[in-house]
Design an enzyme around this catalytic site. Structure first.
Site, PDB file in Angstrom:
ATOM      1  CE  LYS A 130      -7.528  10.074   5.448  1.00  0.00           C
ATOM      2  NZ  LYS A 130      -6.188   9.708   5.732  1.00  0.00           N
ATOM      3  CE  LYS A 153      -2.949   2.842  -2.672  1.00  0.00           C
ATOM      4  NZ  LYS A 153      -1.654   3.896  -3.209  1.00  0.00           N
ATOM      5  CG  ASP A 154      -4.527   8.475   2.745  1.00  0.00           C
ATOM      6  OD1 ASP A 154      -4.536   9.081   3.668  1.00  0.00           O
ATOM      7  OD2 ASP A 154      -4.781   7.872   1.877  1.00  0.00           O
ATOM      8  NE  ARG A 155      -0.999   4.036  12.028  1.00  0.00           N
ATOM      9  CZ  ARG A 155      -0.095   4.293  13.077  1.00  0.00           C
ATOM     10  NH1 ARG A 155       0.729   5.336  13.307  1.00  0.00           N
ATOM     11  NH2 ARG A 155      -0.478   3.745  14.336  1.00  0.00           N
TER      12      ARG A 155
END
Length: 355
Positions: free
Chosen positions: A23, A81-83
């Site tokens: 990320k 869900k992921d930020r």
């Protein structure tokens, strides 16, 4: 200080093949949610497939309610869900007899609607068949990525044997201290209802992970044992315990069924024999958490110990590693990644380190 809740979970396939940055930018972590059903095309609930970048699910839901002019409870979604990612997920909003404005998301960067349809019922939590991932991990300065040959060999191992289906660190809080907070709640600490639910989930996940860890230490995390309760692949359906015969062995070998571990709660363990002995020993070692979960009214449930990713492929060069795969709902990409490489993430709000 942050605590790694998976630090004592043995790896199934040996040491990590290298170290990589996860990320670095949101585009390096892409997730697409696949619903477990097809919306009917009519009804009072509008379904929106939304792509979001650097936005968390709860914020999008709240903003959708505000912009649609409805109460927050009229908006629903199937999963979080992921930020720090680019994710595609579904939301429903109950608007009987009217349409949503065409300019619903004007002026909101990082949000766009990909599809819109209707359905008779609201979108329920967990109504997801799978999540499809596309990941890019970058080289960390001073550390090497795995060779193409080593990565290919490890991916083939995972296709054949799967990975431990642990609960990922997301279940345990940003600082990894949700289990300790759960202990305090079971001891009388009062918290908000929303936090209470999160802490119960963390405590239950810890017991499951410890059962999985014990089977990993014994080398039988996915090996059929006496007294096994079985889970159907890609499903929450379970059966057994059943006598281990050639039919069950063959279904296990082709990944149609998987051994399961206890999700702790009130009631008797469903497993028997060797499996029950392992699970009861772990429960006895974590009696405080188990009593708290029983007192909270949760019932005994089961979860597969083995996770076999679908559509798994990947590659590597000198600067980055890429992966594509799909996982059933409730399974964690980070659990798969820890069987490949050790991952680090950039400090949020800071420029990622040069790579």
């Amino acid at each position: 200080m942050n605590h790694d809740p998976l630090s004592d979970l043995p790896r199934a396939h040996g040491e990590p093949l290298g170290r990589a940055l996860l990320k670095a930018v949101p585009e390096d972590f892409r997730v697409e949610e696949l619903l477990a059903f097809t919306p009917e095309g009519e009804g009072e609930h509008i379904y929106l497939q939304i792509e979001k970048r650097e936005a968390n699910t709860a914020w999008v839901a709240a903003e959708l309610a505000k912009r649609a002019g409805v109460a927050p409870m009229a908006v629903s979604f199937a999963g979080l869900k992921d930020r720090h990612a680019v994710t595609r997920q579904w939301f429903s909003v109950q608007v009987p007899g009217r349409e949503l404005p065409a300019n619903l998301w004007d002026g909101v960067p990082g949000i766009r609607v990909l599809q819109q349809t209707r359905h008779r019922g609201k979108l329920r939590r967990g109504a997801i068949r799978a999540n499809r991932f596309e990941l890019r991990l970058r080289r960390v300065e001073g550390a090497a990525l795995p060779s193409a040959a080593a990565l290919a060999a490890r991916l083939q191992q995972i296709r054949q044997l799967g990975v431990p289906n642990a609960f990922g660190e997301q279940r345990f809080g940003r600082s990894g201290d949700n289990v300790e907070r759960a202990r305090k709640v079971f001891g009388g600490l009062r918290v908000r209802r929303e936090e209470y639910s999160i802490l119960l989930s963390a405590a239950r996940s810890e017991i499951f992970n410890q059962i999985l860890a014990e089977r990993l230490r014994r080398g039988v995390w996915a090996h059929p044992l006496d007294g096994e309760v079985w889970g159907l692949d890609g499903s929450h359906s379970i059966f057994g315990p059943a006598e281990l015969d050639e039919v069950l062995r063959e279904r296990h070998a082709r990944h149609d069924i998987h051994p399961t571990g206890a999700l702790w709660g009130a009631g008797d363990l469903r497993s028997v024999g060797t499996v029950r002995a392992i699970e009861q020993a772990v429960a006895d070692a974590h009696a405080e958490l188990c009593r708290g979960l029983e007192g909270a009214g949760l019932a005994q449930e089961r979860r597969s110990l083995r996770l076999v990713p679908a559509e798994l492929e990947g590659g590597v060069d000198t600067e980055q590693l890429w992966l594509r795969f799909a996982l059933p709902s409730g399974c964690y990409a980070t659990v798969l990644l820890r069987e490949l490489v050790e991952t680090v993430e950039p400090a949020r709000g800071a420029t990622p380190a040069a790579i």
